[in-house]
Structures are given as structure tokens and as C-alpha cells.
Design a protein around this motif. Structure first.
Motif, PDB file in Angstrom:
ATOM      1  N   ASP A 160      -0.133   1.246   3.964  1.00 55.42           N
ATOM      2  CA  ASP A 160       0.091   0.190   4.945  1.00 55.42           C
ATOM      3  C   ASP A 160       1.482   0.296   5.563  1.00 55.42           C
ATOM      4  O   ASP A 160       1.716  -0.172   6.680  1.00 55.42           O
ATOM      5  CB  ASP A 160      -0.077  -1.188   4.300  1.00 55.42           C
ATOM      6  CG  ASP A 160      -1.535  -1.542   4.032  1.00 55.42           C
ATOM      7  OD1 ASP A 160      -2.408  -0.902   4.661  1.00 55.42           O
ATOM      8  OD2 ASP A 160      -1.795  -2.419   3.203  1.00 55.42           O
ATOM      9  N   LEU A 161       2.410   0.915   4.838  1.00 54.51           N
ATOM     10  CA  LEU A 161       3.761   1.106   5.353  1.00 54.51           C
ATOM     11  C   LEU A 161       3.863   2.309   6.289  1.00 54.51           C
ATOM     12  O   LEU A 161       4.946   2.614   6.785  1.00 54.51           O
ATOM     13  CB  LEU A 161       4.741   1.303   4.194  1.00 54.51           C
ATOM     14  CG  LEU A 161       5.040   0.062   3.341  1.00 54.51           C
ATOM     15  CD1 LEU A 161       5.846   0.451   2.105  1.00 54.51           C
ATOM     16  CD2 LEU A 161       5.802  -0.981   4.157  1.00 54.51           C
ATOM     17  N   GLY A 162       2.739   3.009   6.519  1.00 51.32           N
ATOM     18  CA  GLY A 162       2.747   4.166   7.418  1.00 51.32           C
ATOM     19  C   GLY A 162       2.687   5.491   6.702  1.00 51.32           C
ATOM     20  O   GLY A 162       2.841   6.550   7.322  1.00 51.32           O
ATOM     21  N   GLY A 163       2.468   5.471   5.384  1.00 53.59           N
ATOM     22  CA  GLY A 163       2.411   6.723   4.635  1.00 53.59           C
ATOM     23  C   GLY A 163       1.114   7.465   4.842  1.00 53.59           C
ATOM     24  O   GLY A 163       0.114   6.902   5.280  1.00 53.59           O
ATOM     25  N   HIS A 164       1.146   8.748   4.554  1.00 56.77           N
ATOM     26  CA  HIS A 164      -0.049   9.585   4.559  1.00 56.77           C
ATOM     27  C   HIS A 164       0.114  10.631   3.466  1.00 56.77           C
ATOM     28  O   HIS A 164       1.136  10.664   2.760  1.00 56.77           O
ATOM     29  CB  HIS A 164      -0.285  10.229   5.931  1.00 56.77           C
ATOM     30  CG  HIS A 164       0.901  10.943   6.503  1.00 56.77           C
ATOM     31  ND1 HIS A 164       1.380  12.136   6.002  1.00 56.77           N
ATOM     32  CD2 HIS A 164       1.730  10.618   7.528  1.00 56.77           C
ATOM     33  CE1 HIS A 164       2.422  12.522   6.696  1.00 56.77           C
ATOM     34  NE2 HIS A 164       2.676  11.625   7.624  1.00 56.77           N
ATOM     35  N   SER A 165      -0.895  11.495   3.317  1.00 57.99           N
ATOM     36  CA  SER A 165      -0.918  12.404   2.166  1.00 57.99           C
ATOM     37  C   SER A 165       0.287  13.336   2.136  1.00 57.99           C
ATOM     38  O   SER A 165       0.794  13.684   1.063  1.00 57.99           O
ATOM     39  CB  SER A 165      -2.217  13.211   2.166  1.00 57.99           C
ATOM     40  OG  SER A 165      -2.333  13.970   3.355  1.00 57.99           O
TER      41      SER A 165
END
Length: 633
Positions: free
Chosen positions: A575-580
Motif C-alpha cells: 500500500d506504501l507503493g512497494g513491489h517485488s
């Protein structure tokens, strides 16, 4: 058909070519997956039984059949069975929202759905369940259906791509397009039965066509990479070593994770050697040559051979190739995509009036001069039939080929900017419109914008791509509210988009503006958009700061990686903009900070600071118990 089906471009069908390999290599392993291994004979017979069942449901030439199956050997069986029944498969990603799957089923007119998901309630006239407890196929023959009536020009599959008008569009590919791809590439790379390929891409992503049929129609072995392994460079690296993969296909973004994983290993404790690997193919997005520097320094440039390919779904996966060497690292050029494969043509047409990302073809000239930027047109054997049910759009993008000798030949207007060099190679320069590639996925920003404006609180919006803290592309949504401010706006907007868009199309950052900046002609001025502020987005709920030393250290790592000012205990990383790819950075830095490692699998299961800190504290306690004096094990 000739004795060697791979010798004649555009002849036969995919299933007929596979049948030849099954006859010649019946006892050889064809597919390896988490659900076991299948020999060519076993795969052939299983697919034949399912094909007979599909025939009984009315499947035949030009009939679309949706396939929504997890990443297993059963997925390959299902896709092959559709072709054996004469139908055209429509691959669906099981991770996609139900609304998007329902749209695709309706748009494709797929009355038959093959799936391993019981009880999902997807709308189809006939649902065939695969796997344990699925449809009983034992009464059907294990020989291929006869009199199916398909040929080279029959429809093989329909893959959906993002659409600028707000809805996905289906690209229709014929059997001859795929067989031409394999005949056009085999001579360059010497594919054969000794090769082991990995199925890394989603079946709904067209690179899977190259991976799957490239392996099986050459008599090789296909390793279906499990979803969790795809997310972890450590586990994927181990799989490549364990399965002795020889042909690896990667987007540059995914390959960068492997490079970083190897770089992060301490001297003398490096990962197992990838000595079987002989070819790495890059595709799906632009390849920055500089990213290959650490790989070439470690492995050299001859084995594995590094090849950059350019292609479009509408021209059947790959159209060009270029072997990358250390000389490319300092050449100062952009993404070099080389020259066309046998049977494909590349034409760069001049573009005039390019402004604000838009351009019109210069009607006065048909070819740009060498070194001049222009729009890339792709012709030849890979050009698709067109867009399913979209005759106007097909006519707009698939145009008569003025250089072809074959009557009725067409070329595809790519919308890509490129230049042809004097040596005949091509350099990819970017898009002329607002289509982008993010981690290998082709995305029309207009589709995200269209979905976002359907939220009642969004009055206006624009979506762009910029880079995150590790230089990876990320989606940023700027939006103007039509209502009162809310503390949970980011979570609400992500949930709204997640009901209709796949995860890879969800913006990493939502930036709220009072109004969007405009150009003099009234269009959104993307160059005037402010940089997203490094602040924690509105996630709703009360903010609770980290308390324990482990929690505080983790929160600082997250804030740095995510480029936000603060991270709360219960903030979800994604939700904070993270991805793998950012997650791999957190895992690596956590290991460096604490001396113990959490896997990406644990990270995805525990995506908050509170949960991950608790897991780390357990690992630290266990390490202290087994090694009370703090000595190295």
C-alpha cells in the motif's frame, strides 16, 4: 508437410508439430512443474483426452476457449488440448480480478472455460475442471481427435493487451504466425532436444508463447516456474541451477534481480553456478546495456550468450534480435534491438508534428533516413490477423505493406519510436503515445486513468511512469478530488482499481493535486507535474510508530527504500507503493542489518513492519540459542 516441420516457415499447426515430437521423443520429459513431470507421450495422451471432451462441447476451428489454470504442468496440458480440439486458447491469469476475467470471457465470446478453480463462479456456459477432483476424462480416447479441420491460417490464440480506450483488446494470432517465429529463430540459436527452457512469463503474457512452444516444438524440456519462485531471485536462481536450464527468457527488470542477488553474496559463499545456461533472451521492455556490466564481469559474454529481442504482441512475440557484448556497455546508445528475424521486416517511417507525446506519420516520405528518429512499422510473417471484434482499430493499426510482394500483406504500426543505423541495426527510443512497459508488462496509461475516474471521489487524473529509489519504473497516479478529503484515500483508490485491474497495473504512488497542470492547448502538461512528495500516503487508521529496536530499524529501511518520510507499524508495504523488486532490497538490507535472512515468501506473507519484525525477532532468538557466543556457524 516436409519431413522436418521446422524447415518450412508457416506450415502446419502448433499441435501437429508437437505430435511429431511426441512420436519421436515419447519417453523424454516434456514438462516439469510443481504437480510433477510429464513425458511427451503422457502430455500428448492427457491433452488428447481433454481435447475430445472439448470437442464434445462444440470446440472446433475459430472457437475461443478460455484457460484459467495455475502455473503447473496442467496449464500446458490445457493449452495444448485446446489446440488439438481445433480451438483458439484465450489465456487468463488466475491472479486477475474476477471482473477483468468476466470482461475477457464476454469480449472473446468464450463459452468454454478450462480452469482448476472450483467455485470461483466465473461466467461460462461450460466449465471444465482440471486436476484432482476435476472433470473425469477417463472415458475419452487418448489419441488425437480426427478431422478437426485446422490449418496454418486458423486462429491459435487470443491474448489481451491493455487498451488506450479503457478496455483491454484481444490480439488474434494464427498458427502460421507461431510456426514462422520458430523457424525464423531456430537457425540463429540452434534450439534442439537438449535444451531446457523455463516458463517464467504468465500465460496471459505473449512471451509465454515463445517459452512454451519454443521448448516443446523443438523437443526440449519445459520447466514451469512456480509463482512464489518467480518472486524470489534466490529461489529462481536455485531452480535454474537445479533444473539445468539452458534457455532463459527474462524482462530486463526481472534479470536485474538475478544480477543483484549474485552481487549481494559474500565472497566464497556465492550462489550455485549456472554452468548449463547457454542463452539469455531479454524481451518485454527496453534493455539498458549498462545493467549487463556486473553480469558480464562475473560470467563473461560468450556463455551464456546475451541477446536482446524486440517484439509486439501484434507481431507474434519477437521480431528482431541483437547479441549484446561488452562493447555495447560503453557505446552510449539506448536499447539496441538489432535487425529482423528471417521472415520479418522493420521499417522506420518519418514522423512530423510530434508534440506532447503524439505524432502523425509524414505522408511525404515512407522511410526515415538512417539515423533519423521515426515510427517503427513491423511487417512479415508475424503480423497478427487483427483485434478481435475491433475492425476499425484493426484498420487503423494494421496497414497495407508498400514493400511486400505478397498480395494483401500488411504491416503493424507500432507506435514505437526508433532509428535505423547505417549498419542496419535498430535502436529503440521509446513510445510516441502514452503506452508504457513496466516490469515487462505492456500498459496503456489511459486504461488506468479510465478506471480511476470511475471512482466517485476522482474528478480528474493522469498516470505517468517515473523511477523509484532503485531506478525501477513505477506508476504514479496524480488525481484531483471531487469530494471531501479522506484519510484513507490511497487505500480506497487502490482497492477500487484492484477490482478491475491486475496487480501490475496498480499505481505505486497516488499523489493528490488541487488541479492538473495544462498546456496552452488544454492538454495535461506531464512535464509540469510535481515530483511525488516523499511522504507517507494516506492509508487510513491511526499511525503507530515503531517501538522495539528491530521495528525501528525495519521502519527506517522501508522508509529509505520506499522514499517516504515515515512508516508505521501496521502499514502494508505494498500500500506504501512497494513491489517485488523493492521487496528484494528490503530483504537484502535486513540480512545485512540483522545477520539473519527472511525469504521473500515470508515477506509477502508478512507485509507490515509489526509482522516482519516479529518474524525477525524469532529468527534472532533461534540464532542466539543455537549459537550463544555469537560465533559464526
Amino acid at each position: 508437410m516436409t519431413a522436418d516441420p521446422l524447415a518450412a516457415p508457416g506450415t502446419g499447426t502448433i499441435d501437429a508439430w508437437f505430435a511429431r515430437q511426441a512420436s519421436a521423443r515419447g519417453d523424454a520429459i516434456a514438462v516439469t512443474g510443481i504437480d510433477g513431470r510429464l513425458t511427451y507421450r503422457e502430455l500428448d495422451r492427457s491433452a488428447n483426452r481433454l481435447a475430445h471432451h472439448l470437442r464434445s462441447l462444440g470446440v472446433g476451428p475459430e472457437v475461443p476457449v478460455a484457460v484459467c489454470v495455475e502455473r503447473t504442468a496442467g496449464l500446458v496440458t490445457a493449452l495444448l488440448a485446446v489446440l488439438k480440439a481445433g480451438g483458439a486458447y484465450v489465456p487468463l491469469d488466475p491472479a486477475s480480478p474476477d471482473e477483468r476475467i468476466a470482461f475477457t470471457l464476454a469480449d472473446a465470446g468464450a463459452g468454454v472455460l478450462v480452469t482448476d478453480r472450483d467455485g470461483r463462479g466465473l461466467p461460462a456456459a461450460h466449465t471444465v475442471l482440471t486436476g484432482p477432483g476435476g472433470t473425469d476424462l477417463s472415458a475419452f480416447p487418448d489419441t488425437a481427435p480426427e478431422g478437426v479441420g485446422t490449418g496454418p491460417t486458423s486462429l491459435a490464440y487470443v491474448i489481451y493487451t491493455s487498451g488506450s480506450t479503457g478496455t483491454p483488446k484481444g490480439v488474434m494470432i494464427e498458427h502460421r504466425n507461431v510456426t514462422s517465429l520458430l523457424t525464423g529463430t531456430r537457425g540463429h540459436f540452434g534450439f534442439g532436444p537438449e535444451d531446457v527452457w523455463s516458463l517464467f512469463a504468465s500465460a496471459a503474457f505473449d512471451v509465454s508463447v515463445w517459452e512454451m512452444w519454443g521448448a516443446l516444438l523443438h523437443g526440449g524440456r519445459l520447466v514451469v516456474v512456480p509463482e512464489e519462485t518467480r518472486r524470489s531471485p534466490q529461489e529462481f536462481h536455485a531452480l535454474l541451477h537445479r533444473e539445468r536450464v539452458t534457455v532463459l527468457n527474462q524482462t530486463p527488470a526481472a534479470f536485474r534481480q538475478l544480477v543483484r542477488y549474485e552481487e549481494e553474496q559474500p565472497p566464497g559463499v556465492g550462489p550455485a553456478a549456472l554452468d548449463a545456461l547457454r542463452l539469455v533472451v531479454f524481451a518485454g521492455e527496453a534493455l539498458p546495456p549498462e545493467m549487463l556490466r556486473p553480469w558480464i564481469a562475473r560470467h563473461g559474454e560468450d556463455r551464456p550468450e546475451l541477446v536482446n529481442m524486440y517484439g509486439i504482441t501484434e507481431t507474434t512475440v519477437h521480431s528482431t534480435y541483437r547479441r549484446m557484448t561488452s562493447a555495447d556497455l560503453d557505446a552510449g546508445a539506448g536499447s539496441m534491438i538489432g535487425g529482423a528475424f528471417r521472415g520479418w521486416t522493420m521499417q522506420v517511417a518519418p514522423v512530423e508534428g510530434a508534440q506532447d507525446g503524439e505524432g502523425a506519420q509524414d505522408a511525404g516520405r515512407t522511410r526515415a533516413a538512417d539515423g533519423e528518429a521515426g515510427e517503427l512499422f513491423v511487417g512479415g510473417a508475424g503480423v497478427a490477423r487483427g483485434y478481435l471484434g475491433r475492425p476499425a482499430l484493426t484498420a487503423e493499426r494494421f496497414l497495407p505493406d508498400p514493400d511486400a510482394t505478397e498480395p494483401g500483406a500488411r504491416r503493424y504500426r507500432s507506435g514505437d519510436s526508433a532509428r535505423r543505423r547505417a549498419d542496419g541495426d535498430h535502436e529503440y527510443l521509446g513510445r510516441l503515445d502514452h503506452q508504457v512497459k513496466v516490469r515487462g508488462y505492456r500498459i496503456e496509461l489511459g486504461e488506468i486513468e479510465n478506471a480511476l475516474t470511475r471512482h466517485p471521489d476522482v474528478r480528474d487524473c493522469v498516470v505517468i511512469v517515473d523511477e523509484d529509489s532503485v531506478g525501477e519504473p513505477r506508476l504514479v497516479a496524480y488525481w484531483v478530488s471531487g469530494g471531501a478529503e479522506r484519510d484513507d484515500s490511497t487505500v480506497e483508490l487502490r482497492e477500487h482499481l484492484g477490482r478491475t485491474l491486475p496487480a501490475y497495473m496498480l499505481p505505486n504512488v497516488f499523489a493528490r493535486l488541487d488541479r492538473l497542470p495544462l498546456t496552452l492547448n488544454g492538454k495535461v502538461d506531464r512535464r509540469a507535474l510535481p515530483a511525488p512528495e516523499a511522504v507517507r500516503p494516506d492509508l487510513g487508521g491511526d499511525f503507530e510508530a515503531a517501538g522495539t529496536p528491530v521495528e525501528k530499524a525495519l521502519a527506517e529501511i522501508w522508509a529509505d527504500v520506499l522514499s517516504v518520510d515515515r512508516v508505521g507499524l501496521d502499514d502494508d508495504f505494498f500500500d506504501l507503493g512497494g513491489h517485488s523488486m523493492l521487496a528484494t532490497q528490503v530483504v537484502a538490507r535486513s540480512k545485512e542489518q540483522f545477520g539473519v535472512a527472511v525469504t521473500l515468501r515470508i515477506f509477502f506473507d508478512l507485509p507490515t513492519v509489526r509482522e516482519l519484525a516479529a518474524a525477525l525477532e524469532e529468527l534472532l532468538a533461534a540464532q542466539s540459542t543455537t549459537n550463544p557466543h555469537g560465533e559464526n556457524a
